[in-house]
Write a protein that holds these residues in place. Structure first.
Motif, PDB file in Angstrom:
ATOM      1  N   ALA A  45      -5.389   2.291   2.360  1.00 49.94           N
ATOM      2  CA  ALA A  45      -4.188   2.381   2.188  1.00 49.94           C
ATOM      3  C   ALA A  45      -4.243   2.886   0.702  1.00 49.94           C
ATOM      4  N   ASP A  46      -5.014   2.288  -0.092  1.00 49.43           N
ATOM      5  CA  ASP A  46      -4.981   2.659  -1.668  1.00 49.43           C
ATOM      6  C   ASP A  46      -5.359   4.194  -2.017  1.00 49.43           C
ATOM      7  N   GLU A  47      -6.049   4.685  -1.079  1.00 45.23           N
ATOM      8  CA  GLU A  47      -6.666   6.000  -1.190  1.00 45.23           C
ATOM      9  C   GLU A  47      -5.758   7.117  -0.595  1.00 45.23           C
ATOM     10  N   GLY A  48      -4.557   6.697   0.006  1.00 40.98           N
ATOM     11  CA  GLY A  48      -3.505   7.882   0.465  1.00 40.98           C
ATOM     12  C   GLY A  48      -2.527   8.050  -0.565  1.00 40.98           C
ATOM     13  N   ARG A  49      -1.430   8.816  -0.258  1.00 47.01           N
ATOM     14  CA  ARG A  49      -0.481   9.335  -1.324  1.00 47.01           C
ATOM     15  C   ARG A  49       0.109   8.180  -2.025  1.00 47.01           C
ATOM     16  N   GLN A  50       0.345   8.417  -3.434  1.00 44.13           N
ATOM     17  CA  GLN A  50       0.730   7.423  -4.226  1.00 44.13           C
ATOM     18  C   GLN A  50       2.220   7.756  -4.585  1.00 44.13           C
ATOM     19  N   GLN A  51       3.093   7.084  -4.690  1.00 44.99           N
ATOM     20  CA  GLN A  51       4.328   7.381  -4.877  1.00 44.99           C
ATOM     21  C   GLN A  51       4.780   5.771  -5.399  1.00 44.99           C
ATOM     22  N   LEU A  52       5.921   5.767  -6.358  1.00 48.86           N
ATOM     23  CA  LEU A  52       6.672   4.822  -6.966  1.00 48.86           C
ATOM     24  C   LEU A  52       7.619   4.404  -6.119  1.00 48.86           C
ATOM     25  N   ASP A  53       7.732   3.312  -5.933  1.00 50.25           N
ATOM     26  CA  ASP A  53       8.849   2.542  -5.198  1.00 50.25           C
ATOM     27  C   ASP A  53      10.128   2.457  -6.053  1.00 50.25           C
TER      28      ASP A  53
END
Length: 244
Positions: free
Chosen positions: A4-12
């Motif tokens: 999950a950490d390696e997927g697309r990162q977006q701010l909540d």
């Protein structure tokens, strides 16, 4: 690090609001009025959406060609729908950002010019001016008065986008501006005081843009601000003398 950490990162949403609240706090601590700080952050938010709109429109043209004409058509239609929605979001964000302007008096057609709007205009004109000539020592207070008159010719939305308009003007008239500042600006034989004084100020770029775009409104605001008529006349003469 898990998958999950390696997927697309977006701010909540919570983290975005935290960053905004932190920035508001820091700006207020630096003496920026809450309304001005909100407007400035709102413009950055609206700008991010506008840039996303532009990027989606550009990428939407590059449909994968190996999947057939029907797929390409659907791709472009979908991309255009997404781009249109992001564009609408950008417009709404911009109008929200400038909605914090002071109320417009009944007899006025444009809102009063705020200090933050003047500061944004300063940040826009100085680098443009320095691309043509050296910085002079004209009184900074005069610069604020001139920019207030310039911004007074526009509504809130146009003020928000004025940096881009100035950049376009400087690019379109670069050769003419180079001749003007060489003949009348710092380093020339023209003294800093007199009818050509304004050529020694970064605000001259903004005044020239308004002279080209809306001279009647500029003269109205100029007279209302009780700025020296000779300055405007001198800049008009210099601009005319810089034609090829």
């Amino acid at each position: 690090m898990n998958a999950a950490d390696e997927g697309r990162q977006q701010l909540d949403a919570v983290s975005v609001l935290n960053a905004k609240s932190t920035l508001l706090h820091l700006l207020e601590g630096a003496g920026i009025a809450p309304g001005d700080a909100e407007e400035l952050i709102g413009l950055v938010e609206a700008g991010a959406l506008a840039l996303a709109h532009q990027e989606v429109e550009e990428r939407g043209r590059d449909a994968p060609g190996e999947k057939g004409e029907l797929y390409e058509s659907g791709w472009r239609d979908g991309a255009q729908a997404v781009a249109d929605e992001i564009g609408a979001l950008a417009e709404r964000a911009l109008r929200r950002a400038v909605a914090s302007d002071r109320p417009v008096p009944a007899a006025a057609t444009r809102p009063p010019v705020s200090r933050m709007q003047v500061e944004r205009a300063k940040a826009a004109v100085v680098p443009l001016y320095l691309s043509f000539t050296d910085l002079s020592d004209l009184d900074p207070e005069v610069s604020a008065q001139v920019l207030t008159a310039v911004l007074g010719t526009m509504g809130s939305v146009r003020r928000a986008a004025y940096a881009g308009r100035l950049a376009e003007f400087a690019s379109a008239h670069r050769a003419r501006l180079e001749r003007l500042y060489a003949a009348y600006g710092p380093g020339s034989r023209i003294a800093i005081h007199g009818r050509y004084s304004l050529v020694h100020s970064p605000t001259s770029v903004a005044v020239l843009e308004r002279l080209a775009a809306d001279p009647a409104a500029l003269r109205e605001e100029w007279d209302a601000a009780e700025l020296p008529p000779a300055w405007l006349e001198g800049l008009t003469t210099a601009w005319g003398g810089a034609t090829p």
